[in-house]
Design an enzyme around this catalytic site. Structure first.
Site, mmCIF file in Angstrom:
data_model
loop_
_atom_site.group_PDB
_atom_site.id
_atom_site.type_symbol
_atom_site.label_atom_id
_atom_site.label_comp_id
_atom_site.label_asym_id
_atom_site.label_seq_id
_atom_site.Cartn_x
_atom_site.Cartn_y
_atom_site.Cartn_z
ATOM 1 N N GLN A 1 0.817 -1.206 0.000
ATOM 2 C CA GLN A 1 0.000 0.000 0.000
ATOM 3 C C GLN A 1 0.861 1.271 0.000
ATOM 4 O O GLN A 1 0.404 2.329 -0.415
ATOM 5 C CB GLN A 1 -0.929 0.004 1.225
ATOM 6 C CG GLN A 1 -2.026 -1.032 1.167
ATOM 7 C CD GLN A 1 -2.839 -1.079 2.453
ATOM 8 O OE1 GLN A 1 -2.311 -0.841 3.537
ATOM 9 N NE2 GLN A 1 -4.123 -1.377 2.323
ATOM 10 N N GLN A 2 2.089 1.170 0.491
ATOM 11 C CA GLN A 2 2.985 2.324 0.524
ATOM 12 C C GLN A 2 3.587 2.619 -0.856
ATOM 13 O O GLN A 2 4.061 3.715 -1.107
ATOM 14 C CB GLN A 2 4.121 2.092 1.523
ATOM 15 C CG GLN A 2 3.646 1.987 2.960
ATOM 16 C CD GLN A 2 4.798 1.705 3.911
ATOM 17 O OE1 GLN A 2 5.943 2.019 3.623
ATOM 18 N NE2 GLN A 2 4.480 1.105 5.052
ATOM 19 N N CYS A 3 3.563 1.659 -1.716
ATOM 20 C CA CYS A 3 4.142 1.834 -3.043
ATOM 21 C C CYS A 3 3.170 2.580 -3.948
ATOM 22 O O CYS A 3 1.962 2.297 -3.952
ATOM 23 C CB CYS A 3 4.482 0.476 -3.650
ATOM 24 S SG CYS A 3 5.244 0.578 -5.282
ATOM 25 N N THR A 4 3.707 3.528 -4.736
ATOM 26 C CA THR A 4 2.870 4.279 -5.675
ATOM 27 C C THR A 4 2.531 3.395 -6.869
ATOM 28 O O THR A 4 3.422 2.944 -7.590
ATOM 29 C CB THR A 4 3.617 5.542 -6.175
ATOM 30 O OG1 THR A 4 3.980 6.311 -5.030
ATOM 31 C CG2 THR A 4 2.727 6.361 -7.076
#
Length: 559
Positions: free
Chosen positions: A424-427
């Site tokens: 979820q932190q990855c764009t």
């Protein structure tokens, strides 16, 4: 043999520099004097005699054309070799009358003064014929033009010295001076035509030169070469922006990023390859800078591995020294560059560089990505007196009054990575979005640099293509928008414009003044509290006054 020369040479093959120093040796003595100012050959020889001299000169052997003699006989001219008038050992032949003879030398000079070979000729003549001491002789400086004519030749009347000295004690002169009028070697720099790096640099500018020659003659090519760009973020956006900057002729590019190249990066982040992923991965900033040089070796690129402190990400005692060090790195980098690109993953990571760039008055170009949407914008750079200004007819906003990335927000940025899994932190974006946004970010910068008002270039408020005012606001490459929002799912683009917000949590006078007054202490308060910025800018009171319950539900600090 009188026309020998020396040359000392050295080739620096690594730098394609060639040093050379010529010497045309001549004795320093004896000293001869011109009896009178040189005269035109036409005052001594008529047309027929000039023709005789020309034909006789052509018939001479090449080895005899440098020095020979001319004799007038019955209004005609005969060309004779030196052997015809001089003895084999010493002196002039008895039957020769030197008063009737013109000695001739091939004169390389194009001024009123004779060329260097005459000095050698007279010295050798005196050495062979000592009885010519204290006499006058006539010398023709033969000067041929392109067609073989000799009408520009000159006649010199030379007074020989009264005595001569032994040649053994004579000094020698003749070393050539360099471009600075000193005795020393000259330099031929052949790198422009032989060094592949220079050839690559020249060739890479061909597209921009053609653009200037064929399409936009008023474009300023040099400003791109001298503008220093700082890219905060060396990921997908950073790589695309760097490539486009290179194509536009920018040659000073610095990356700041603390991440490492992973195996998932090279297919999307165009400055990385498989080798950069090995052994745990190289630092992105350093790898991007090095790989940029592999594309164009002459580019001035470097990478700085540093973490950008963010609001809502508390800094404990253990991280305080590292955080302060990173702040200094970032501050110095922004101060040294002309343009700052914000190409970071999170909203809060953009706050600190936005504030510092506003403090130094730097150009800021911001690019942010969604799954199938993007935002590209420029921040306003101006004094507070222009804050919120709009043109009289509401057609545009002056460049200095444009808002920043945070001017449309009424909440402070918080920790957007809190309670999120790694995926979820990855764009996550469609692959084409970054390429589009990166290209538009560079195009906005170039349009701004080419605009006659530069950072003060206005942005259209109410767009009307038929408006004369809008046409007057255009630069060399057209009008420069404040922001561009694109939606790839519908293939639509809009260009909204907004003014500065006096309670902005990044570029308002309140925040900038606190930063200038308190420095790092102010920044640490912001990092440790997600609501501190709202308190100092008055946003907290704004929330209560307007009873903005719906807006508060979207706060990053709301559980």
């Amino acid at each position: 043999m009188l026309l020998n020369f020396f040359v000392l040479s050295f080739a620096d093959l690594k730098k394609f520099n060639y040093y050379y120093w010529f010497a045309f040796p001549a004795p320093s003595k004896p000293t001869m004097h011109l009896r009178e100012i040189c005269s035109d050959i036409k005052s001594h020889l008529d047309t027929n005699q000039l023709n005789d001299l020309t034909e006789g000169f052509k018939l001479l052997d090449d080895a005899q054309k440098a020095f020979f003699a001319v004799v007038k006989e019955n209004n005609r001219v005969k060309v004779k070799t030196l052997t015809d008038i001089l003895n084999d050992t010493k002196g002039v032949k008895k039957e020769v009358n030197m008063q009737e003879i013109y000695l001739v030398f091939a004169d390389p000079s194009n001024s009123a003064k004779p060329g260097w070979p005459l000095r050698l000729f007279l010295a050798a003549l005196l050495d062979h014929c000592p009885d010519l001491v204290n006499s006058d002789i006539k010398i023709i400086g033969l000067r041929c033009n392109i067609t073989g004519g000799i009408e520009h030749s000159l006649v010199f009347n030379i007074q020989m010295p009264q005595e001569i000295h032994p040649m053994e004690g004579t000094g020698w002169v003749g070393w050539e001076m360099n471009e600075k009028r000193y005795f020393g070697p000259r330099l031929a720099n052949m790198s422009a035509s032989m060094d592949p790096k220079v050839l690559a640099e020249t060739s890479s500018d061909l597209n921009i030169k053609l653009m200037k020659w064929r399409l936009v003659p008023d474009i300023d090519v040099e400003i791109m070469k001298t503008t220093k760009c700082l890219l905060l973020g060396a990921g997908t956006l950073g790589c695309h922006v760097a490539r486009d900057l290179l194509a536009w002729g920018f040659r000073h590019i610095t990356f700041i990023d603390n991440g490492k190249v992973s195996y998932s990066n090279p297919t999307r982040q165009v400055l990385f390859n498989y080798q950069d992923c090995l052994s745990g991965g190289r630092k992105k900033a350093e790898a991007a800078a090095d790989n940029l040089k592999l594309i164009l070796p002459t580019v001035n690129s470097k990478g700085i591995a540093a973490h950008i402190p963010m609001p809502g990400h508390p800094v404990g005692e253990s991280l305080k020294d590292e955080t302060v060090s990173n702040i200094k790195f970032i501050t110095e980098a922004i101060a040294e560059h002309d343009v700052v690109f914000l190409l970071l993953d999170t909203r809060e990571a953009r706050w600190l560089p936005t504030l510092i760039a506003a403090h130094y008055g730097k150009i800021v170009i911001n690019a942010a990505l969604g799954f199938d949407s993007y935002l590209v914008m420029r921040h306003g750079v101006c004094s507070s007196s222009q804050e919120g200004a709009v043109s009289i007819d509401n057609s545009c906003v002056p460049g200095g009054s444009l808002g920043c990335y945070f001017c449309n927000d009424v909440t402070a940025p918080g920790n957007s990575l809190k309670d999120r899994t790694l995926d979820q932190q990855c764009t996550v974006t469609r692959p084409g979005v970054a390429a589009i946004a990166g290209a538009l970010a560079v195009e906005i910068l170039v349009g701004l640099l080419q605009h006659p008002l530069r950072v003060e270039a206005p942005a259209i408020y109410n767009s009307n293509n038929d408006s004369n005012d809008e046409q007057n606001m255009q630069g060399v490459l057209g009008p420069v928008p404040h922001s561009i929002r694109g939606f790839l799912h519908s293939y639509q683009t809009v260009v909204p414009t907004c003014t500065k917000f006096k309670q902005c949590i990044a570029c308002s006078d309140i925040v900038i003044d606190l930063y200038r007054k308190e420095g790092i202490d102010f920044l640490l308060k912001v990092f440790n509290s997600g609501t501190y910025l709202e308190q100092v800018t008055g946003l907290s009171e704004l929330h209560l006054t307007a009873e903005m319950t719906d807006i508060l539900t979207f706060s990053d600090e709301d559980d």
